[in-house]
Write a protein that holds these residues in place. Structure first.
Motif, PDB file in Angstrom:
ATOM      1  N   TYR A   1       0.831  -1.202   0.000  1.00 20.07           N
ATOM      2  CA  TYR A   1       0.000   0.000   0.000  1.00 20.07           C
ATOM      3  C   TYR A   1       0.871   1.259   0.000  1.00 20.07           C
ATOM      4  O   TYR A   1       0.680   2.171  -0.811  1.00 20.07           O
ATOM      5  N   LEU A   2       1.823   1.296   0.894  1.00 21.84           N
ATOM      6  CA  LEU A   2       2.676   2.477   1.037  1.00 21.84           C
ATOM      7  C   LEU A   2       3.468   2.733  -0.243  1.00 21.84           C
ATOM      8  O   LEU A   2       3.568   3.867  -0.700  1.00 21.84           O
ATOM      9  N   THR A   3       3.995   1.676  -0.846  1.00 20.69           N
ATOM     10  CA  THR A   3       4.766   1.835  -2.084  1.00 20.69           C
ATOM     11  C   THR A   3       3.880   2.364  -3.207  1.00 20.69           C
ATOM     12  O   THR A   3       4.284   3.269  -3.950  1.00 20.69           O
ATOM     13  N   ALA A   4       2.659   1.829  -3.329  1.00 20.83           N
ATOM     14  CA  ALA A   4       1.744   2.312  -4.374  1.00 20.83           C
ATOM     15  C   ALA A   4       1.386   3.776  -4.152  1.00 20.83           C
ATOM     16  O   ALA A   4       1.400   4.584  -5.090  1.00 20.83           O
ATOM     17  N   GLU A   5       1.093   4.132  -2.920  1.00 21.74           N
ATOM     18  CA  GLU A   5       0.709   5.507  -2.597  1.00 21.74           C
ATOM     19  C   GLU A   5       1.872   6.476  -2.854  1.00 21.74           C
ATOM     20  O   GLU A   5       1.687   7.547  -3.440  1.00 21.74           O
ATOM     21  N   VAL A   6       3.074   6.090  -2.427  1.00 30.67           N
ATOM     22  CA  VAL A   6       4.245   6.954  -2.647  1.00 30.67           C
ATOM     23  C   VAL A   6       4.526   7.087  -4.142  1.00 30.67           C
ATOM     24  O   VAL A   6       4.856   8.165  -4.624  1.00 30.67           O
ATOM     25  N   ARG A   7       4.375   5.993  -4.883  1.00 31.45           N
ATOM     26  CA  ARG A   7       4.605   6.081  -6.326  1.00 31.45           C
ATOM     27  C   ARG A   7       3.629   7.046  -6.972  1.00 31.45           C
ATOM     28  O   ARG A   7       3.997   7.832  -7.851  1.00 31.45           O
ATOM     29  N   LEU A   8       2.371   7.007  -6.569  1.00 30.22           N
ATOM     30  CA  LEU A   8       1.379   7.917  -7.141  1.00 30.22           C
ATOM     31  C   LEU A   8       1.699   9.379  -6.835  1.00 30.22           C
ATOM     32  O   LEU A   8       1.378  10.268  -7.621  1.00 30.22           O
ATOM     33  N   ILE A   9       2.342   9.628  -5.706  1.00 31.70           N
ATOM     34  CA  ILE A   9       2.720  10.996  -5.336  1.00 31.70           C
ATOM     35  C   ILE A   9       4.041  11.394  -5.992  1.00 31.70           C
ATOM     36  O   ILE A   9       4.165  12.457  -6.589  1.00 31.70           O
ATOM     37  N   PHE A  10       5.032  10.519  -5.880  1.00 29.28           N
ATOM     38  CA  PHE A  10       6.408  10.841  -6.289  1.00 29.28           C
ATOM     39  C   PHE A  10       6.636  10.698  -7.792  1.00 29.28           C
ATOM     40  O   PHE A  10       7.288  11.537  -8.410  1.00 29.28           O
TER      41      PHE A  10
END
Length: 116
Positions: free
Chosen positions: A77-86
């Motif tokens: 979850y965290l990796t997907a969310e960070v990818r969408l932001i970064f």
């Protein structure tokens, strides 16, 4: 290496497209995004009572929680969310698929928070 002893920062960077631990040009920015997502998880009732945060690559998943199953879901979850932001995908189909995956993990994490 057990997931509990993996660096949070390094594992998220790897999930962002293979950024190595040694490549630290964006570490400060990525750490900020990671902490934003940990704050969001805290608001959703996932994780420790006090908001969890990292400062650098020395923070490991075991500092967040000792339940490997939950850690694996939080990590995805965290990796997907960070990818969408970064680094959001340029393809709308890929972005939509990543958003659906993120949303499913978020729902599952929220609904499993009361299970010991």
């Amino acid at each position: 290496m057990s997931v509990l002893s993996q660096s949070i920062l390094d594992s998220v960077k790897l999930g962002l497209g293979g950024l190595t631990a040694e490549y630290d040009a964006f570490d400060e920015e990525i750490v900020g995004h990671i902490n934003t997502v940990f704050f969001k998880l805290n608001q959703l009732g996932v994780g420790p009572d006090d908001p969890f945060y990292i400062e650098d690559r020395t923070s490991v998943w075991g500092h967040f929680d000792s339940n490997v199953g939950k850690i694996l879901a939080v990590k995805s979850y965290l990796t997907a969310e960070v990818r969408l932001i970064f680094d959001p995908p340029t393809s709308s189909a890929v972005k939509e698929a990543l958003c659906r995956t993120r949303d499913e993990y978020e729902w599952r994490l929220m609904n499993s928070r009361y299970k010991g």
